[in-house]
Design a protein around this motif. Structure first.
Motif: not given
Length: 613
Positions: A336, A340, A352-353, A355-356, A376
């Motif tokens: 992940w 991200g 992106a946020r 998944y991070f 992000t």
């Protein structure tokens, strides 16, 4: 019976080798009932541990002969850790390391204690005196197997403290584990992987380790010396790449040539990390790609590979890798992280946020996920949330300068220059050779009005980048900052050289042309400034700064010719002389003349050529 127990042990070991743990447990249970030996009980407990049945393993370790042994305590504590019962594990492990087992090199500070020694004469009315003796000699009376288990328990103690976010205590436990047993690589790996020490601390720690304590099975002194050198070089390749690069490169070359490890993934990864820290991203990506071609799911290599793909904007490769990892390893945080990173590279910040965040929830101590999560917020200008996430990364990775640098960058964006300088100075204390960090120090100085210091910082950053062999285009922003600082300090000729180099490196932005045009105006080169500002306005026609400066340049050109004042004056003089000569010949009467090739003009009639205005 002895023949039967031998048969059962062979049967059990064969099942273990074939990874048939249920069969091994079945046979081992019968063997234990027959032999009732401590070794068979421990072996059965290990089988249950490998099978994931931790409570069954714990039930066996409660035997009095096991619970008091180092191997039994180690396995019991490990069972508790696997079940996230860290307090129970600490109850078994204790809170202090066995300092009497720690050994160091002669050059390091020895662990000493005061002992009473009989003295023939009296001193201060006492018949004894205090001397200092090496406590590490006590380990000679401890079984070597117990020493290794004691080191392993220090490692487990560090894991417990890390889970409780007591990272300083965890770091000391890991260090003690390696000092007790230099072959306790799992503890050394935790220190390096999580950047728990600064680059200077890492090298000092390595030099304090007693590699001569390594023993081989044959007991040959030459073999043991070679093993010690081999392990030392291996450990050297795991240290920070921001200091003592010559020693680091020597260790890599020794392992590559003398021990034929040039194509080993870990050696290639160390070389890629060194190239990446020197901002040579393309060669580093070639090495990480070579590693993944041999081992596509090398999760030690993947974070660096993802960072290089992002840095070089290889979004297609990021997309393909992310999909592959999501299909094959959905339970890995690195998967992940890759997803991200792809969304961050394509400016899809909310995705992106998320998944991070998912990666950090799967592993709360996964530093790259926290860094990406903070990026992000920084990309959207949400400085407060970015600072909170960067602070978490700084707490997790105490030995790396990157979180501190990112915190300083956010404070600069908020114009909190005093706080920004504190963060950047702390980062500089950890790493003095990162051009990006030195650039941020220059930006901070520039905004504080310390233009001279800013120039020095930008020049230092560029010199380090050039010494590292980095491509010129990677640090063109640093060069642009240097050009602005030189302009502010009144060094216009030098600033013009830097602006020209920035444009040559491909940074063709309207603001760059406007700044160059301003420098040309300061140098009283109005025509060149006009040309430069036209180039900028061709990129951004609505640029207000460029438009204002162009009006100023055109106003200055109203009193000048296209060729410039000196050239036009010379032409005027020559024309006047020629007219006077013609009048003298013709007595003031106009007459048609032929074109004079030497003068390059015709002064009469229909063939008249106008002078440049």
């Amino acid at each position: 019976m002895s023949g039967l127990t031998t048969f059962l042990r062979a049967w059990r070991d064969e099942a273990i080798q074939k990874h048939n743990l249920e069969s091994a447990a079945y046979v081992g249970d019968k063997l234990l009932n027959i032999s009732n030996s401590t070794a068979d009980a421990l072996a059965l407990a290990r089988i249950h541990f490998e099978a994931g049945t931790y409570n069954r393993a714990l039930s066996l370790i409660t035997r009095p002969d096991l619970v008091s042994s180092s191997s039994g305590r180690y396995l019991a504590a490990y069972c508790h850790i696997k079940q996230n019962r860290h307090e129970d594990a600490l109850d078994i492990l204790g809170e202090k390391s066995p300092a009497h087992l720690i050994t160091t090199t002669d050059s390091a500070r020895r662990k000493l204690q005061a002992v009473a020694v009989t003295n023939g004469g009296k001193q201060n009315g006492k018949g004894k005196r205090l001397e200092r003796a090496d406590r590490s000699e006590e380990r000679d009376f401890v079984d070597r197997g117990d020493v290794k288990y004691e080191a392993g328990m220090c490692y487990l103690r560090g894991l417990c403290y890390a889970k409780q976010n007591a990272f300083d205590s965890a770091k000391e436990c890991y260090k003690d584990a390696v000092r007790i047993d230099v072959q306790c690589f799992e503890a050394f790996d935790q220190l390096m992987r999580n950047s728990l020490m600064s680059p200077g601390e890492e090298w000092a720690f390595l030099e304090s380790l007693n590699f001569d304590s390594i023993q081989t099975s044959d007991g040959d002194s030459d073999t043991q010396s070679e093993a010690a050198d081999f392990v030392r070089n291996l450990y050297t390749t795991r240290l920070s790449k921001y200091s003592r690069t010559a020693d680091f490169t020597l260790a890599l070359d020794t392992l590559s040539t003398h021990y034929h490890l040039a194509s080993n993934p870990d050696i290639l990864l160390a070389r890629a990390d060194l190239l990446s820290s020197s901002s040579r991203f393309a060669p580093a990506l070639q090495l990480t790609s070579a590693i993944l071609s041999q081992d596509p799911y090398n999760f030690t290599c993947l974070p660096l590979h993802l960072a290089l793909l992002y840095q070089l904007q290889h979004t297609t490769a990021l997309f393909a890798l992310s999909h592959d990892l999501a299909d094959t390893h959905p339970l890995e945080p690195t998967t992940w992280l890759a997803v991200g990173t792809y969304y961050l590279a394509t400016s899809r910040i909310p995705e992106a946020r998320s998944y991070f965040s998912k990666a950090s929830l799967m592993n709360p101590h996964f530093g790259p996920a926290w860094i990406g999560f903070a990026h992000t917020f920084a990309a959207e200008g949400e400085s407060d949330q970015a600072i909170a996430a960067y602070s978490t990364a700084a707490r997790l990775f105490q030995g790396t300068h990157l979180p501190q640098m990112f915190l300083g960058m956010q404070e600069i964006a908020l114009d909190n220059l005093g706080v920004a300088r504190e963060y950047l100075t702390a980062a500089y204390g950890l790493c003095k050779t990162d051009p990006g960090l030195i650039n941020e120090l220059g930006v901070c100085a520039y905004k504080e009005g310390e233009v001279g210091e800013a120039v020095r910082c930008f020049e230092l950053g560029l010199s380090i980048a050039e010494a590292n062999g980095a491509e010129g285009g990677q640090y063109r922003e640093v060069r642009l900052n240097l050009a602005h600082a030189l302009r502010r300090s009144g060094r216009f000729e030098e600033a013009l050289v830097q602006f020209d180099e920035v444009i040559r490196l491909g940074l063709k932005d309207a603001a760059v042309f406007a700044a160059k045009g301003l420098v040309l105006l300061e140098l009283e080169q109005a025509f060149e400034a006009t040309v430069c500002l036209h180039e900028g306005l061709a990129i951004s026609p609505q640029d207000p700064v460029g438009s204002t400066l162009l009006d100023r340049a055109l106003a200055l050109l109203e009193s000048e010719g296209v060729l410039g004042g000196a050239d036009e004056e010379a032409i005027d003089v020559r024309v006047g002389e020629r007219v006077a000569e013609l009048k003298k010949r013709g007595g003031g009467r106009r007459r048609r003349v032929r074109r004079d090739s030497s003068e390059g003009m015709d002064l009469d009639g229909g063939n008249e050529r106008r002078l440049p205005p």
